[in-house]
Write an enzyme that holds these catalytic residues in place. Sequence first.
Site, PDB file in Angstrom:
ATOM      1  N   GLU A 192       0.314  -1.210  -0.408  1.00  0.00           N
ATOM      2  CA  GLU A 192      -0.246   0.204  -0.294  1.00  0.00           C
ATOM      3  C   GLU A 192       0.930   1.091  -0.342  1.00  0.00           C
ATOM      4  O   GLU A 192       2.302   1.607   0.685  1.00  0.00           O
ATOM      5  CB  GLU A 192      -1.298  -0.052   0.991  1.00  0.00           C
ATOM      6  CG  GLU A 192      -2.004   1.183   1.625  1.00  0.00           C
ATOM      7  CD  GLU A 192      -2.892   2.056   0.451  1.00  0.00           C
ATOM      8  OE1 GLU A 192      -3.239   1.197  -0.310  1.00  0.00           O
ATOM      9  OE2 GLU A 192      -2.134   3.250   0.731  1.00  0.00           O
ATOM     10  N   ARG A 209     -16.935   5.299   4.995  1.00  0.00           N
ATOM     11  CA  ARG A 209     -15.579   4.608   4.777  1.00  0.00           C
ATOM     12  C   ARG A 209     -14.684   3.990   5.960  1.00  0.00           C
ATOM     13  O   ARG A 209     -13.805   3.289   4.945  1.00  0.00           O
ATOM     14  CB  ARG A 209     -14.808   5.387   3.219  1.00  0.00           C
ATOM     15  CG  ARG A 209     -13.716   4.485   2.941  1.00  0.00           C
ATOM     16  CD  ARG A 209     -13.506   5.254   1.785  1.00  0.00           C
ATOM     17  NE  ARG A 209     -12.193   4.977   0.702  1.00  0.00           N
ATOM     18  CZ  ARG A 209     -11.015   4.721   1.020  1.00  0.00           C
ATOM     19  NH1 ARG A 209     -10.022   5.019   2.149  1.00  0.00           N
ATOM     20  NH2 ARG A 209      -9.838   4.008   0.677  1.00  0.00           N
ATOM     21  N   TYR A 225     -27.433  11.224   4.373  1.00  0.00           N
ATOM     22  CA  TYR A 225     -28.426   9.813   4.497  1.00  0.00           C
ATOM     23  C   TYR A 225     -27.485  10.321   6.003  1.00  0.00           C
ATOM     24  O   TYR A 225     -26.271  10.584   6.498  1.00  0.00           O
ATOM     25  CB  TYR A 225     -27.942   9.127   4.018  1.00  0.00           C
ATOM     26  CG  TYR A 225     -27.124   8.732   3.346  1.00  0.00           C
ATOM     27  CD1 TYR A 225     -25.364   8.242   4.362  1.00  0.00           C
ATOM     28  CD2 TYR A 225     -26.420   8.822   2.655  1.00  0.00           C
ATOM     29  CE1 TYR A 225     -24.503   7.910   3.746  1.00  0.00           C
ATOM     30  CE2 TYR A 225     -25.294   8.716   1.859  1.00  0.00           C
ATOM     31  CZ  TYR A 225     -23.944   7.844   2.652  1.00  0.00           C
ATOM     32  OH  TYR A 225     -23.406   7.464   1.619  1.00  0.00           O
ATOM     33  N   ASP A 228     -12.016  -0.246  -8.528  1.00  0.00           N
ATOM     34  CA  ASP A 228     -11.649   0.523  -9.307  1.00  0.00           C
ATOM     35  C   ASP A 228     -10.452   1.229 -10.150  1.00  0.00           C
ATOM     36  O   ASP A 228     -10.745   2.048 -10.923  1.00  0.00           O
ATOM     37  CB  ASP A 228     -11.591   2.793  -8.369  1.00  0.00           C
ATOM     38  CG  ASP A 228     -12.382   2.609  -7.663  1.00  0.00           C
ATOM     39  OD1 ASP A 228     -13.708   1.922  -7.741  1.00  0.00           O
ATOM     40  OD2 ASP A 228     -12.414   3.911  -7.403  1.00  0.00           O
TER      41      ASP A 228
HETATM   42  C1  FAD Z   1      -8.396   8.273   0.231  1.00  0.00           C
HETATM   43  C2  FAD Z   1      -9.953   8.160   0.489  1.00  0.00           C
HETATM   44  C3  FAD Z   1     -10.996   8.534   0.179  1.00  0.00           C
HETATM   45  C4  FAD Z   1     -12.464   8.230  -0.072  1.00  0.00           C
HETATM   46  N1  FAD Z   1     -13.411   8.859  -0.211  1.00  0.00           N
HETATM   47  C5  FAD Z   1     -14.712   7.652  -0.379  1.00  0.00           C
HETATM   48  C6  FAD Z   1     -15.500   8.169   0.307  1.00  0.00           C
HETATM   49  O1  FAD Z   1     -16.142   9.356   0.607  1.00  0.00           O
HETATM   50  N2  FAD Z   1     -17.366   8.076  -0.314  1.00  0.00           N
HETATM   51  C7  FAD Z   1     -17.076   7.211  -1.639  1.00  0.00           C
HETATM   52  O2  FAD Z   1     -18.197   5.964  -1.461  1.00  0.00           O
HETATM   53  N3  FAD Z   1     -16.148   6.449  -1.916  1.00  0.00           N
HETATM   54  C8  FAD Z   1     -14.914   6.792  -1.667  1.00  0.00           C
HETATM   55  N4  FAD Z   1     -13.539   6.405  -1.744  1.00  0.00           N
HETATM   56  C9  FAD Z   1     -13.415   5.392  -2.921  1.00  0.00           C
HETATM   57  C10 FAD Z   1     -14.065   4.081  -2.454  1.00  0.00           C
HETATM   58  O3  FAD Z   1     -13.327   3.806  -1.504  1.00  0.00           O
HETATM   59  C11 FAD Z   1     -13.244   3.086  -4.094  1.00  0.00           C
HETATM   60  O4  FAD Z   1     -14.474   4.125  -4.983  1.00  0.00           O
HETATM   61  C12 FAD Z   1     -14.206   1.832  -3.809  1.00  0.00           C
HETATM   62  O5  FAD Z   1     -13.802   2.006  -2.704  1.00  0.00           O
HETATM   63  C13 FAD Z   1     -13.312   0.642  -4.247  1.00  0.00           C
HETATM   64  O6  FAD Z   1     -12.143   1.338  -3.566  1.00  0.00           O
HETATM   65  P1  FAD Z   1     -10.967   0.319  -4.433  1.00  0.00           P
HETATM   66  O7  FAD Z   1      -9.970  -0.377  -3.390  1.00  0.00           O
HETATM   67  O8  FAD Z   1     -11.141  -0.069  -5.839  1.00  0.00           O
HETATM   68  O9  FAD Z   1     -10.406   1.630  -4.480  1.00  0.00           O
HETATM   69  P2  FAD Z   1      -9.859   3.249  -3.331  1.00  0.00           P
HETATM   70  O10 FAD Z   1     -10.384   2.809  -2.036  1.00  0.00           O
HETATM   71  O11 FAD Z   1      -9.135   4.109  -4.086  1.00  0.00           O
HETATM   72  O12 FAD Z   1      -8.467   2.245  -3.250  1.00  0.00           O
HETATM   73  C14 FAD Z   1      -6.751   2.215  -3.565  1.00  0.00           C
HETATM   74  C15 FAD Z   1      -5.882   2.099  -2.570  1.00  0.00           C
HETATM   75  O13 FAD Z   1      -4.769   1.665  -3.374  1.00  0.00           O
HETATM   76  C16 FAD Z   1      -3.296   2.651  -3.130  1.00  0.00           C
HETATM   77  N5  FAD Z   1      -2.937   2.566  -4.230  1.00  0.00           N
HETATM   78  C17 FAD Z   1      -2.831   3.157  -5.050  1.00  0.00           C
HETATM   79  N6  FAD Z   1      -1.691   3.247  -5.711  1.00  0.00           N
HETATM   80  C18 FAD Z   1      -0.940   2.341  -5.378  1.00  0.00           C
HETATM   81  C19 FAD Z   1       0.335   2.228  -5.648  1.00  0.00           C
HETATM   82  N7  FAD Z   1       1.406   2.444  -7.578  1.00  0.00           N
HETATM   83  N8  FAD Z   1       1.031   0.546  -5.269  1.00  0.00           N
HETATM   84  C20 FAD Z   1      -0.035   0.266  -3.933  1.00  0.00           C
HETATM   85  N9  FAD Z   1      -0.943   1.388  -3.809  1.00  0.00           N
HETATM   86  C21 FAD Z   1      -1.597   2.447  -4.469  1.00  0.00           C
HETATM   87  C22 FAD Z   1      -4.479   3.975  -2.369  1.00  0.00           C
HETATM   88  O14 FAD Z   1      -3.033   4.586  -1.761  1.00  0.00           O
HETATM   89  C23 FAD Z   1      -5.734   3.290  -2.113  1.00  0.00           C
HETATM   90  O15 FAD Z   1      -5.738   2.846  -0.454  1.00  0.00           O
HETATM   91  C24 FAD Z   1     -12.282   7.017  -1.397  1.00  0.00           C
HETATM   92  C25 FAD Z   1     -11.422   6.825  -1.542  1.00  0.00           C
HETATM   93  C26 FAD Z   1      -9.707   6.833  -1.298  1.00  0.00           C
HETATM   94  C27 FAD Z   1      -8.501   6.330  -1.615  1.00  0.00           C
END
Ligand code: FAD
Length: 396
Positions: free
Chosen positions: A32, A106, A214, A292
């Site tokens: 991470e 979150r 909400y 994402d």
């Molecule tokens: C700080 C933050 C706040 C958010 N707030 C909200 C919210 O309020 N409401 C909502 O609906 N959604 C929010 N989201 C988005 C939501 O969490 C995501 O859309 C969804 O949960 C999909 O999750 P994900 O793990 O694919 O992406 P994310 O939750 O975005 O997680 C991606 C992770 O990968 C890490 N990362 C990025 N690049 C690298 C790399 N090169 N190497 C290693 N790690 C890396 C990031 O630091 C992050 O922790 C937020 C995301 C983040 C990162």
Amino acid sequence: MSEAVLVAGGGIGGAAAALALARAGFAVKLFEARPDPAEAGAGLQLGANAVKALRMLGLEDAVAAAASRPTAIELRLPGSGRVVSRVALGAAHEARYGAPYFHLHRADLHRILFEAARAHPNVEMTLGCGVVRSAHGKSGAEVTLADGREVSGLALIGADGVRSVLRAGVAGRDEPRFAGMLAWRAVVPATEANMATPPIATVWMGRGRHLVHYPLTARREINLIGVVEQADWKEESWVSPGDPAAMRADFAGWSAETDALLGRVETAWRWALHEHKPLSVWSAGRVALLGDACHAMPPFLAQGAGMALEDAVVLANRLAGRRDDIARALRDYGEARRDRTARVQKASWANAWRFHLRHPVLRTLVYGALGAASAVAPGAPGRMYDWLYSYDPAMA
Ligand SMILES: Cc1cc2nc3c(=O)[nH]c(=O)nc-3n(C[C@H](O)[C@H](O)[C@H](O)COP(=O)(O)OP(=O)(O)OC[C@H]3O[C@@H](n4cnc5c(N)ncnc54)[C@H](O)[C@@H]3O)c2cc1C
């Protein structure tokens, strides 16, 4: 235990994938980029489909303890305050789809997933050190970390969010597309009156903009998300502060209720909405995308976290079922997930259209029809999402 599965990203999707894979018997190494991926973000929603994924991870009860259970979603019009449509959630949602509907912060969801993954003996985490490069061959995958170390493993999962470094290796160079909208988010303390009112998600549908609020009952807070169509500001960041007065101005005078909530905003955050176009192929050899990084979508159906959780469960099941052919298992995972996530993305855009109608005639026609459908068959607006909430990732 044999070589580990490497997971890039410890957000909701990465933490869920690490836990699901560990529970399926794989060793996992998670990387991470942030040193402390703690308190960040605001509220999010989890429908029955997402809660079924949490159930598979053994976390439904822990999440339930941090969540509120909304009784309904109401679509309302600014100015008149008219309730156009009401979809029952609560017991009706749970009875129909086999799991509850939750609202929670979150940070609470992330903490529960992240700590469960970290506590699992099969999971090793490296924090504050992102993946900068990846490669893969016939027998494994390899990452280069920001500090120069190279780590190899059985497979590599790119769960590194909307600005994914790993996506290019699977999808070629395609930057996330700006969706032409700015989103505000804020959390305000709940008043005694808020706490005494049944927990409802309210969507106020303005012209070219909408506002959702909400309660996050467990934290005694109200979550506010406002989306405004605009073309100028394009910064994609979850941690970009905004001006509370500008947020208030975007929705001023919509109702006494929203003015009161917006009046209590002391800290606002804003982000420009971005999305990835749906991919037909989710993996290349032993590298696959998740969450994402693969299918960032606009939040109008509140399914970003839900899709990442579903991905994690399906991924672990597919890998566990084909340990003899990892590349094939990753391909199967993508094939099992791509149509569903593309459909969710499309349905999310349909909501943007519905929530932002501008033309007075169209507004009268569409909201009139929605209201009539709700009056004649109160369950009808909810049933149009049967395909979404009845999904069980354990069966996919
Ligand atoms: C700080 C933050 C706040 C958010 N707030 C909200 C919210 O309020 N409401 C909502 O609906 N959604 C929010 N989201 C988005 C939501 O969490 C995501 O859309 C969804 O949960 C999909 O999750 P994900 O793990 O694919 O992406 P994310 O939750 O975005 O997680 C991606 C992770 O990968 C890490 N990362 C990025 N690049 C690298 C790399 N090169 N190497 C290693 N790690 C890396 C990031 O630091 C992050 O922790 C937020 C995301 C983040 C990162």
